[in-house]
Write an enzyme that holds these catalytic residues in place. Structure first.
Site, PDB file in Angstrom:
ATOM      1  N   TYR A   1      45.051  42.118  34.230  1.00 20.38           N
ATOM      2  CA  TYR A   1      45.841  42.812  34.780  1.00 20.38           C
ATOM      3  C   TYR A   1      47.398  42.802  34.123  1.00 20.38           C
ATOM      4  O   TYR A   1      47.664  41.820  34.097  1.00 20.38           O
ATOM      5  CB  TYR A   1      46.049  42.606  36.274  1.00 20.38           C
ATOM      6  CG  TYR A   1      44.994  42.373  37.030  1.00 20.38           C
ATOM      7  CD1 TYR A   1      44.032  43.691  37.467  1.00 20.38           C
ATOM      8  CD2 TYR A   1      44.090  41.286  36.943  1.00 20.38           C
ATOM      9  CE1 TYR A   1      42.921  43.435  38.049  1.00 20.38           C
ATOM     10  CE2 TYR A   1      42.649  41.079  37.389  1.00 20.38           C
ATOM     11  CZ  TYR A   1      42.191  42.280  38.112  1.00 20.38           C
ATOM     12  OH  TYR A   1      40.962  42.327  38.376  1.00 20.38           O
TER      13      TYR A   1
ATOM     14  N   ASN B   1      54.573  31.219  39.048  1.00 17.23           N
ATOM     15  CA  ASN B   1      53.808  31.593  40.374  1.00 17.23           C
ATOM     16  C   ASN B   1      52.352  32.015  39.960  1.00 17.23           C
ATOM     17  O   ASN B   1      51.662  32.257  41.323  1.00 17.23           O
ATOM     18  CB  ASN B   1      54.686  32.760  40.862  1.00 17.23           C
ATOM     19  CG  ASN B   1      55.693  32.467  41.735  1.00 17.23           C
ATOM     20  OD1 ASN B   1      56.157  31.265  42.023  1.00 17.23           O
ATOM     21  ND2 ASN B   1      56.544  33.509  42.421  1.00 17.23           N
ATOM     22  N   TYR B   2      51.843  31.967  38.771  1.00 15.87           N
ATOM     23  CA  TYR B   2      50.566  31.885  38.591  1.00 15.87           C
ATOM     24  C   TYR B   2      50.170  30.621  37.958  1.00 15.87           C
ATOM     25  O   TYR B   2      49.880  30.539  36.861  1.00 15.87           O
ATOM     26  CB  TYR B   2      50.383  33.232  37.494  1.00 15.87           C
ATOM     27  CG  TYR B   2      50.655  34.319  38.056  1.00 15.87           C
ATOM     28  CD1 TYR B   2      50.483  34.845  39.358  1.00 15.87           C
ATOM     29  CD2 TYR B   2      51.354  35.383  37.239  1.00 15.87           C
ATOM     30  CE1 TYR B   2      51.048  36.111  39.950  1.00 15.87           C
ATOM     31  CE2 TYR B   2      51.615  36.588  37.683  1.00 15.87           C
ATOM     32  CZ  TYR B   2      51.615  36.943  38.864  1.00 15.87           C
ATOM     33  OH  TYR B   2      52.145  38.169  39.366  1.00 15.87           O
TER      34      TYR B   2
END
Length: 549
Positions: free
Chosen positions: A407, A480-481
């Site tokens: 993505y 954040n990932y």
């Protein structure tokens, strides 16, 4: 496991996980409004309580389930103080849960003995005296968007999954569909109210703001993208855009009344390898040309979903403010350039949707499946070799990979007008954020799914030791990932530490804040900022050194 929807995959990719753990300052905490109902709690829950299972299985990644000695379901900052002080006194590992979307097992680590759940602290309010908005760290993005917009006509440029908690999302920087127009969420962060612990183990409520000076301002800065799990427990975020003042409608960005969107799709069966590579080349070149704030597409939000062949489709979604002159014509031109890249059948749908409905709509997935996500921040589009790698892996395997995918989200715009050291989130020169993800239901599938996503990631970055080392093409990875593989020499053979991939040149400054504001190193996990004496970028076969718990 029933096949999950593409909407679910996009939501998971948009989620910004992590615990609501950050730092504080020596300033006094902001007063809370008088009156109103008393806060929930304190609620202290042990393993024998039937509510324990509910609270310890609330994390969205089914790979991890914690077993803490106690869960504190808190309703106020004062209750957080008591819980943190108790953990410090007993030298027990502590973690905090907000929305529950942490991609790794930082909250559900077996070493965590005390869990502080802030999900019932979810108030969103306007402070007219200080001319700001206060958002408690347990609020979800959906609640924040709805309350800010319906109450005052404003919003934050955050992520696209309404169930993500602000506690973790803001901690890493926070980006979403409005970020090319308004920047990151932390670009509008005025301050944080946090619970911190001193060297004696005493906890207290303090506040750090953009207007602080010296060490206090450094703590505010650390909160603008330094990640969760490092400095303390955030109980409230305070938001006001730089330079804003006066009426509440002018304190934060105003979203469009409606968005004009297009969704463009191809079936895998209609694309051979050459057509796939050409499509990615044209897609990347178009976005590179229109990344700046001077482009007619400066405010465009755009995402590319490369589903596995078993899922059937490749999709591009894009949107503009529906009130923008020629919005429809601009989107039509965008579609024409991409569809002209390959001589293959495609589908295209267009819609105009009220803004709030566009960010709150869709099926909400309750979590629980196992997944592994890996992050890349790209300064330039994928090259043809990398496009070929993507084609190979997205066609490898069968139905068991139907929920795997890659993505890609368009960055640039206002995000890239901010200096890399102005906030702790340093990646202000990137074109795309990419999530590579495997998602599965049964434990027996774990080894194969991990091998797929790890192999894909390693081959994409084969020229830089299997990870996106910052260079002309790569910016690093988005905190954040989180991905603990970046700290494991089996998967990161670059010689570049994980801290550089996430924090780049800001890591040492974050360490100084850590030394000053969490001297006991009470708040830590596998990828948190650590004091220099306890920090090791890699330990063979073990990942990062954690130090004493």
């Amino acid at each position: 496991m029933a096949r999950l929807t593409r909407r679910r995959l996009m939501e998971l990719s948009a989620a910004s996980g992590g615990a609501a753990l950050l730092g504080g300052t020596a300033a006094q905490a902001a007063p809370r409004p008088a009156g109103g109902p008393p806060p929930l709690g304190p609620v202290v829950i042990g393993p024998a309580d039937p509510r324990y299972v509910e609270l310890t299985t609330r994390g969205h990644n089914g790979r991890f389930t914690g077993s803490p000695d106690v869960v504190h379901l808190v309703g106020s900052a004062e209750q957080v103080v008591r819980a943190v002080e108790e953990a410090a006194r007993d030298r027990k590992r502590i973690a905090v849960r907000s929305g529950g979307h942490c991609f790794e097992g930082f909250v559900d680590d077996p070493a965590v003995r005390v869990l502080v759940d802030v999900s019932e602290m979810a108030a969103v309010s306007h402070d007219p005296e200080r001319e700001l908005f206060a958002v408690e760290s347990g609020a979800t993005l959906g609640r924040v968007y709805r309350t800010l917009y319906l109450g005052w006509g404003v919003t934050l440029p955050g992520g696209g999954c309404p169930t993500v908690g602000v506690g973790g999302h803001v901690a890493g920087g926070g980006y979403g569909a409005l970020s090319r127009r308004y920047g990151l969420v932390v670009d509008h962060l005025y301050g944080v109210e946090v619970v911190v612990v001193d060297r004696s183990g005493r906890a207290r409520i303090v506040e750090a703001t953009r207007d602080s000076t010296g060490a206090e301002r450094e703590l505010w800065w650390a909160h603008t993208g330094g990640g969760g799990g490092t400095f303390g427990v955030v109980t409230r975020y305070l938001f006001r855009s730089p330079g804003a003042s006066g009426a509440p409608g002018g304190l934060l960005p105003r979203p469009p009344a409606a968005v004009r969107s297009v969704s463009l799709g191809w079936q895998w069966q209609d694309l051979d390898r050459e057509a796939f590579v050409r499509l990615l080349r044209v897609h990347g070149d178009w976005h590179r040309r229109h990344a700046g704030v001077d482009s007619p597409y400066a405010e465009l939000s755009s995402g590319l979903t490369l589903g596995h062949r078993a899922s059937g489709r490749i999709t591009v979604d894009a949107a503009l403010d529906a009130s923008r002159p020629r919005a429809g014509e601009l989107l039509d031109a965008f579609v024409a350039e991409l569809t002209g890249a390959v001589a293959a059948p495609y589908t295209v749908t267009a819609a105009t949707t009220p803004w709030l409905k566009s960010v709150l709509g869709g099926v909400q997935w309750p979590g629980g499946a196992r997944f592994k996500s890996k992050s890349t921040l790209l300064r330039t589009p994928w090259n043809d070799r990398q496009a070929g790698v993507l084609h190979t892996y997205l066609n490898r395997g069968g139905e068991e990979f139907a929920t795997a995918g890659v993505y890609l989200t368009f960055l640039g715009g206002r995000i890239n007008t901010v200096r890399p050291d102005a906030t702790a989130m340093p990646h202000r020169d990137c074109l795309f954020s990419v999530v590579h993800e495997a998602l599965w239901g049964e434990e027996r599938q774990t080894e194969g799914q991990l091998a797929w996503v790890r192999g894909l990631y390693r081959e994409l970055h084969a020229d830089t030791g299997g990870v996106p080392v910052p260079d002309e093409a790569n910016g690093g990875a988005y905190l954040n990932y989180p991905d603990t593989d970046l700290a494991d020499p089996r998967w990161n053979t670059s010689g570049v530490p994980w801290s550089t991939l996430y924090h780049r040149g800001n890591h040492r400054r974050l360490q100084r804040a850590k030394e000053r504001w969490d001297p006991l190193d009470l708040f830590h996990h596998a990828l948190s900022v650590r004091p220099p004496e306890r920090f090791s970028s890699r330990r063979p076969g073990r990942g990062p050194t954690l130090g004493p718990h």
